[in-house]
Design an enzyme around this catalytic site. Sequence first.
Site, PDB file in Angstrom:
ATOM      1  N   SER A  81       0.844  -1.196   0.000  1.00 28.30           N
ATOM      2  CA  SER A  81       0.000   0.000   0.000  1.00 28.30           C
ATOM      3  C   SER A  81       0.883   1.251   0.000  1.00 28.30           C
ATOM      4  O   SER A  81       1.712   1.401  -0.902  1.00 28.30           O
ATOM      5  CB  SER A  81      -0.952  -0.051   1.197  1.00 28.30           C
ATOM      6  OG  SER A  81      -1.977   0.896   1.036  1.00 28.30           O
ATOM      7  N   ASP A 104      -8.911  -5.616  -5.085  1.00 26.22           N
ATOM      8  CA  ASP A 104      -8.533  -4.537  -4.168  1.00 26.22           C
ATOM      9  C   ASP A 104      -9.379  -3.314  -4.499  1.00 26.22           C
ATOM     10  O   ASP A 104      -9.207  -2.714  -5.559  1.00 26.22           O
ATOM     11  CB  ASP A 104      -7.043  -4.228  -4.348  1.00 26.22           C
ATOM     12  CG  ASP A 104      -6.532  -3.135  -3.411  1.00 26.22           C
ATOM     13  OD1 ASP A 104      -7.358  -2.460  -2.765  1.00 26.22           O
ATOM     14  OD2 ASP A 104      -5.300  -2.962  -3.340  1.00 26.22           O
ATOM     15  N   HIS A 143      -7.254  -5.708  -0.337  1.00 25.23           N
ATOM     16  CA  HIS A 143      -6.147  -4.766  -0.187  1.00 25.23           C
ATOM     17  C   HIS A 143      -5.022  -5.354   0.677  1.00 25.23           C
ATOM     18  O   HIS A 143      -5.152  -5.410   1.898  1.00 25.23           O
ATOM     19  CB  HIS A 143      -6.642  -3.453   0.404  1.00 25.23           C
ATOM     20  CG  HIS A 143      -5.597  -2.395   0.423  1.00 25.23           C
ATOM     21  ND1 HIS A 143      -5.014  -1.922  -0.730  1.00 25.23           N
ATOM     22  CD2 HIS A 143      -4.996  -1.736   1.434  1.00 25.23           C
ATOM     23  CE1 HIS A 143      -4.116  -1.018  -0.418  1.00 25.23           C
ATOM     24  NE2 HIS A 143      -4.075  -0.889   0.889  1.00 25.23           N
TER      25      HIS A 143
END
Length: 532
Positions: A186, A399, A439
Amino acid sequence: MLVGVLLSALWVPTAAFDFDSACHSIASQAASIENTTVFFADLVPAGTTLTFPDQDPSCASTSSSQVALVDMCRVALNVSTSDRSGITMETWLPRNWTGRFLSTGNGGLAGCIQYVDLAYTVAQGFATVGANNGHNGTSGRLFFDNSDVLADFVYRSIHTNVVVGKEITRMFYGTPHKTSYYLGCSTGGRQGFKTVQDFPDDFDGVVAGSPAVNFNDLTNWQAHFHNILGNASSPTFIVADEWAGLIHDNILEQCDTIDGVADGIIEDPNLCDYKPEELICSSSSNSSGCLTPAQAGAVREVFSPMYDTRGKLMFPRQQPGSENPDLISSVYSEDVFSISQDWFHFVVFNPSFDVNTLDLKDYQIAEDLNPFNVATFNGDLSAFQSRGGKVLTYHGQADMLISPADTEFYYQHIARTMGLLPSEIDKFLRFFRVSGMSHCATGPGAWEIGQTLAGASGNLTSETLDPERNVLTAVVRWVEEGVAPDTILGTKYVNDTTALGVEFSRRHCRYPLRNIYDRTGDSKSPDSWSCK
Ligand SMILES: *[C@@H]1O[C@H](CO)[C@@H](O)[C@H](O)[C@H]1NC(C)=O
Ligand SMILES: *[C@@H]1O[C@H](CO)[C@@H](O)[C@H](O)[C@H]1NC(C)=O
Ligand SMILES: *[C@@H]1O[C@H](CO)[C@@H](O)[C@H](O)[C@H]1NC(C)=O
Ligand SMILES: *[C@@H]1O[C@H](CO)[C@@H](O)[C@H](O)[C@H]1NC(C)=O
Ligand SMILES: *[C@@H]1O[C@H](CO)[C@@H](O)[C@H](O)[C@H]1NC(C)=O
Ligand SMILES: *[C@@H]1O[C@H](CO)[C@@H](O)[C@H](O)[C@H]1NC(C)=O
Ligand SMILES: *[C@@H]1O[C@H](CO)[C@@H](O)[C@H](O)[C@H]1NC(C)=O
Ligand SMILES: *[C@@H]1O[C@H](CO)[C@@H](O)[C@H](O)[C@H]1NC(C)=O
């Protein structure tokens, strides 16, 4: 079985090396490094439960406590980065050092050391560092009126903790590290690419997951769902339950079997041309279990690319099938997405700016502002490539927080900037598309790929560390033995619980290859699939 050293270790301590006394003397040694203040250096035996009373309470969701899996020396320090900014960082030095150095990253806008990643990597014998990204807590408030704190977030925290961490590692073991790695997802994925782009000597191997690259437009895109959907009083708004139920089910009806298997996983969402108009309420039905034309239009827009006022692509589309019940209410929310709110309040405009008025003109201003090049979208990776560095990037195809299409967008940008075919990019960068991963973790797919401690459950076996199924050991093998990963074998545990055993496994292909089911074998067996 705890496997401290999977691949052959690069370092064997000399008879003179005494771990315990090295840990006692490291505090005063490290204090001699420019700009540092050492808080403590503690011997931590394997099995100790560490708690983090000094961290900002908002970081508790990242790490409230952590069990040390191996004996280590834990060094905590402050490093100033300017006369008005600095980082807090930790260096975890294992008794069984392999000679390898590693840095972990952060998430969102957060200034939280990700202790779980330190625990995971120190247990594999890396001398490991993690930093607070230049501020404490999950808010971006401190970026306002202090561009040095922002600079730390964009590039300086991750670089400084590597420079200082390598020096502490050398002081501690009496010899420099042999190879250097990075593991993050991320914002951590963006930090990995930031060092590849701007500090190509920092790492030999980088694992950059679900990277928040194209950062300004990512933040714009995350905000623009509010423009499309509005709030509960808007005719276009859709409640979370309808996203998770009605719409998600209809997407699976239209697209799940494109890959030949009805398993809740859309293997390649690029092939899904979702038509929400199928859900428009018929004149005889009441308004539950169907969408109004305005809502269907909003759904179509959510799954469309975002363009700027000049018609240039800002951000590629959201992928259908990514509706994760745990994330829907924050992404398709009644309010502007929280990270975007902070970014516009504390970086682009000011705290009294009304984020409900955000429009394309503001998104253009944010894109143009691009402080310290936070975009992290440089397509020229030749400095990293030419020194032999390797990047493994992966992105969950389900995601909804960062569309995986953004990593394809960046990959293609690299290809055009450097003038390279995929077979040439493969020599230094491989991008794995992980089907059914949300995610960075979770989701219906075979998402356990060694990117977190989760699959190992504090139990690092030779199986969980196998480079065929672990992105970190895969990149170590690539760097040290020249064996590049062709696929990554993902594992899905029953209810995501290791102790319940494996539900199925599937190999994930490197882009631009696509995973194809042979349509005869057991779809839960990885051998029934191949990369074409
Ligand atoms: C962050 O928290 C640590 C630990 O409490 C503290 O020592 C440090 O000064 C804080 N940093 C900033 C920038 O406030
Ligand atoms: C130490 O901090 C000063 C500013 O406070 C900075 O100019 C200098 O580059 C820093 N030194 C290192 C080695 O980072
Ligand atoms: C750590 O550094 C920060 C930022 O430079 C500073 O505000 C804080 O006082 C320092 N904390 C300690 C305990 O030295
Ligand atoms: C260190 O490694 C050795 C050899 O691999 C192993 O026997 C020992 O148990 C390890 N010690 C710790 C504390 O992990
Ligand atoms: C919903 O959006 C409308 C139109 O922007 C606005 O007037 C109203 O105050 C919002 N309501 C809530 C509860 O935010
Ligand atoms: C609407 O239809 C659903 C079933 O399709 C039913 O459960 C619900 O009670 C109906 N609501 C109204 C207000 O008629
Ligand atoms: C570690 O994993 C192995 C293999 O899955 C299992 O047999 C063992 O019980 C696990 N140990 C712990 C402490 O979870
Ligand atoms: C998995 O989770 C579901 C839902 O929480 C539960 O019903 C089921 O019993 C669990 N399966 C196992 C094997 O624990």
